[in-house]
Write a protein that holds these residues in place. Structure first.
Motif, mmCIF file in Angstrom:
data_model
loop_
_atom_site.group_PDB
_atom_site.id
_atom_site.type_symbol
_atom_site.label_atom_id
_atom_site.label_comp_id
_atom_site.label_asym_id
_atom_site.label_seq_id
_atom_site.Cartn_x
_atom_site.Cartn_y
_atom_site.Cartn_z
ATOM 1 N N ASP A 1 0.837 -1.207 0.000
ATOM 2 C CA ASP A 1 0.000 0.000 0.000
ATOM 3 C C ASP A 1 0.870 1.256 0.000
ATOM 4 O O ASP A 1 0.591 2.217 -0.725
ATOM 5 C CB ASP A 1 -0.940 0.018 1.210
ATOM 6 N N ALA A 2 1.947 1.230 0.787
ATOM 7 C CA ALA A 2 2.870 2.371 0.821
ATOM 8 C C ALA A 2 3.526 2.554 -0.539
ATOM 9 O O ALA A 2 3.686 3.684 -1.014
ATOM 10 C CB ALA A 2 3.920 2.159 1.908
ATOM 11 N N ALA A 3 3.885 1.455 -1.178
ATOM 12 C CA ALA A 3 4.483 1.538 -2.515
ATOM 13 C C ALA A 3 3.502 2.132 -3.513
ATOM 14 O O ALA A 3 3.883 2.926 -4.374
ATOM 15 C CB ALA A 3 4.946 0.152 -2.977
ATOM 16 N N ASP A 4 2.239 1.743 -3.401
ATOM 17 C CA ASP A 4 1.212 2.311 -4.283
ATOM 18 C C ASP A 4 1.106 3.820 -4.100
ATOM 19 O O ASP A 4 1.016 4.574 -5.079
ATOM 20 C CB ASP A 4 -0.149 1.660 -4.032
ATOM 21 N N LEU A 5 1.105 4.269 -2.844
ATOM 22 C CA LEU A 5 1.017 5.711 -2.568
ATOM 23 C C LEU A 5 2.247 6.448 -3.091
ATOM 24 O O LEU A 5 2.126 7.519 -3.689
ATOM 25 C CB LEU A 5 0.856 5.949 -1.061
ATOM 26 N N LEU A 6 3.426 5.881 -2.859
ATOM 27 C CA LEU A 6 4.648 6.510 -3.359
ATOM 28 C C LEU A 6 4.668 6.551 -4.879
ATOM 29 O O LEU A 6 5.067 7.548 -5.479
ATOM 30 C CB LEU A 6 5.882 5.763 -2.851
ATOM 31 N N THR A 7 4.235 5.472 -5.507
ATOM 32 C CA THR A 7 4.194 5.435 -6.965
ATOM 33 C C THR A 7 3.283 6.527 -7.503
ATOM 34 O O THR A 7 3.632 7.227 -8.453
ATOM 35 C CB THR A 7 3.717 4.046 -7.462
ATOM 36 N N ALA A 8 2.121 6.673 -6.890
ATOM 37 C CA ALA A 8 1.177 7.707 -7.325
ATOM 38 C C ALA A 8 1.786 9.101 -7.159
ATOM 39 O O ALA A 8 1.661 9.950 -8.052
ATOM 40 C CB ALA A 8 -0.127 7.593 -6.537
ATOM 41 N N ALA A 9 2.477 9.327 -6.040
ATOM 42 C CA ALA A 9 3.093 10.638 -5.798
ATOM 43 C C ALA A 9 4.195 10.920 -6.814
ATOM 44 O O ALA A 9 4.275 12.030 -7.365
ATOM 45 C CB ALA A 9 3.654 10.698 -4.374
ATOM 46 N N VAL A 10 5.033 9.940 -7.070
ATOM 47 C CA VAL A 10 6.123 10.124 -8.031
ATOM 48 C C VAL A 10 5.558 10.342 -9.430
ATOM 49 O O VAL A 10 6.025 11.213 -10.176
ATOM 50 C CB VAL A 10 7.100 8.925 -7.983
#
Length: 107
Positions: free
Chosen positions: A17-26
């Motif tokens: 889930d954290a990776a998904d959020l970071l991916t979206a931000a990047v």
């Protein structure tokens, strides 16, 4: 063999889930970069070059962009390692099952 626990599964899901959020931000920041007008960049970068103080914030990017990318890379690396290990375990189990089935057929 590693034993599974609900807690370890929940940690892994939270990391994904954290990776998904970071991916979206990047992705958002990269999209903003793609849409920046060249004239706007030149207006922002000229004073930075003169002062020698070049910052991501001055270009309209978050100061922690590189840290976000590094975190995303670390999370993805761990996730790939865990997935690879699970696939190898599944493959080994399937091979053992096939080997057992072949031996039963020969008897």
């Amino acid at each position: 063999m590693k034993t599974l626990s609900i807690e370890s599964c929940q940690r892994d899901l939270a990391a994904l889930d954290a990776a998904d959020l970071l991916t979206a931000a990047v992705k958002r920041e990269l999209e903003r970069l793609k849409n920046i007008d060249t004239k706007d960049i030149m207006k922002r970068i000229a004073p930075m070059i003169i002062s020698g103080n070049i910052t991501l914030e001055a270009l309209g990017l978050p100061a922690n962009l590189f840290e976000q990318i590094e975190q995303l890379d670390q999370i993805n690396h761990v996730a790939r390692d865990k997935l690879r290990a699970r696939i190898k375990t599944d493959e080994r189990q399937l091979a053992e099952m096939e080997e057992g089935g072949t031996q039963d057929a020969e008897i």
